[in-house]
Design an enzyme around this catalytic site. Structure first.
Site, PDB file in Angstrom:
ATOM      1  N   GLU A   5      -7.329 -13.047   3.282  1.00 32.16           N
ATOM      2  CA  GLU A   5      -8.068 -11.795   3.385  1.00 32.16           C
ATOM      3  C   GLU A   5      -9.474 -11.843   2.791  1.00 32.16           C
ATOM      4  OE1 GLU A   5      -5.351  -8.227   3.005  1.00 32.16           O
ATOM      5  OE2 GLU A   5      -4.291  -9.638   1.693  1.00 32.16           O
TER       6      GLU A   5
ATOM      7  N   ALA B  43      -9.119  -6.438   8.022  1.00 30.90           N
ATOM      8  CA  ALA B  43      -9.734  -5.284   7.363  1.00 30.90           C
ATOM      9  C   ALA B  43     -10.262  -5.655   5.980  1.00 30.90           C
ATOM     10  CB  ALA B  43      -8.729  -4.142   7.267  1.00 30.90           C
ATOM     11  N   ASP B  44      -9.414  -6.264   5.156  1.00 23.92           N
ATOM     12  CA  ASP B  44      -9.881  -6.632   3.817  1.00 23.92           C
ATOM     13  C   ASP B  44     -10.922  -7.752   3.873  1.00 23.92           C
ATOM     14  OD1 ASP B  44      -8.646  -4.773   2.177  1.00 23.92           O
ATOM     15  OD2 ASP B  44      -6.790  -5.910   2.071  1.00 23.92           O
TER      16      ASP B  44
ATOM     17  N   HIS C  89       0.812  -1.223   0.000  1.00 20.79           N
ATOM     18  CA  HIS C  89       0.000   0.000   0.000  1.00 20.79           C
ATOM     19  C   HIS C  89       0.842   1.267   0.000  1.00 20.79           C
ATOM     20  CE1 HIS C  89      -3.885  -1.970   0.506  1.00 20.79           C
ATOM     21  NE2 HIS C  89      -3.348  -2.739   1.431  1.00 20.79           N
TER      22      HIS C  89
END
Length: 260
Positions: free
Chosen positions: A151, A176-177, A47
């Protein structure tokens, strides 16, 4: 002695290790993490736009600070797997793994022959050729960690098969994903998300693999440890910096009666 194998030694001894997710390419943050007591850093190349020169500086800082450094590469087929490992990373973290084939691709890139296809290099890790090079290859293969991130529900469904692939050391749950993949973006504490993390931890125990997790609050840590998690990502540089700066700003404003 290089700090590179420190993380593996802790985990193989059954001792929890605390890590910092690093997104800001500042070697000083790595050194501060070492002073603060962290065991490892996870440098994020997925990221961020951290380039090769910055990555080398971060890895060198980790070694100086006595920390192991993992590198989250952009994907299973990334050329940065080889580059990161040759520059001194203790291992790689591969995001968005959804099949044994993806995991196999990353493992082959990270392991030397006959298990993999990692190219030979007598650089920094080999003292620029001033060592027993055949022994170096065997040692680096033993020390290098390869961790797959799960994920998505597709990845979770395949996790049992992924975990049993030779050459894989562990799994990391990307809460999160995963939350986004099931229609609950950023709701990492939702029951469906925590249950998925617990299921992945069970898979790791059955397969004899290391379990890694992001500890998003201190209150989560006893549960994660109870599930057998040893690799704890206990914070991230951007979030920690934002929180302490906010706290400091509010403190001085409160002291002078300024509530703006």
């Amino acid at each position: 002695m290089s700090a590179r194998p420190r993380l593996r030694r802790l985990l193989e001894a059954g001792r929890p290790a605390g890590g910092l997710l690093l997104s800001i390419p500042a070697p000083e943050i790595v050194e501060i993490a070492g002073v603060s007591g962290f065991d490892f850093v996870l440098i994020d190349l997925e990221h961020t736009l951290i380039d090769g020169a910055a990555l080398e500086a971060l890895l060198a800082a980790a070694d100086r600070a006595g920390l192991s450094a993992l590198v989250r590469v952009p994907g299973a087929g990334s050329e940065r797997i080889l580059q990161g490992l040759d520059a001194g990373a203790a291992g790689i973290v591969v995001p968005r793994v959804e099949s044994p084939d993806q995991a196999e691709q990353a493992i082959r890139a990270a392991r030397y022959a006959p298990r993999g296809t990692r190219g030979l290099n007598a650089g920094r890790l080999g003292r620029f050729g001033d060592c027993d090079l055949p022994d170096l290859v065997a040692r680096l293969d033993r020390e290098t960690l390869v961790i797959a991130m799960i994920e998505t529900p597709v990845g979770l469904d395949a996790a049992e098969a992924i975990a049993r692939i030779d050459g894989l050391d562990g799994l990391l749950f990307g809460a999160a994903d995963y939350s986004q993949a099931i229609g609950l973006p950023w709701q990492t504490g939702a029951p469906a998300v925590t249950e998925a993390g617990t299921a992945l931890a069970r898979i790791c125990r059955r397969a004899g693999r290391l379990n890694f997790a992001f500890a998003r609050a201190e209150a989560e840590i006893p549960r994660l440890l109870g599930e057998g998690t040893l690799g704890l990502l206990a914070g991230n540089d951007r979030g920690l910096l934002r929180r302490i700066l906010t706290q400091t700003d509010r403190g001085w404003r409160a002291a002078i009666g300024d509530r703006t």
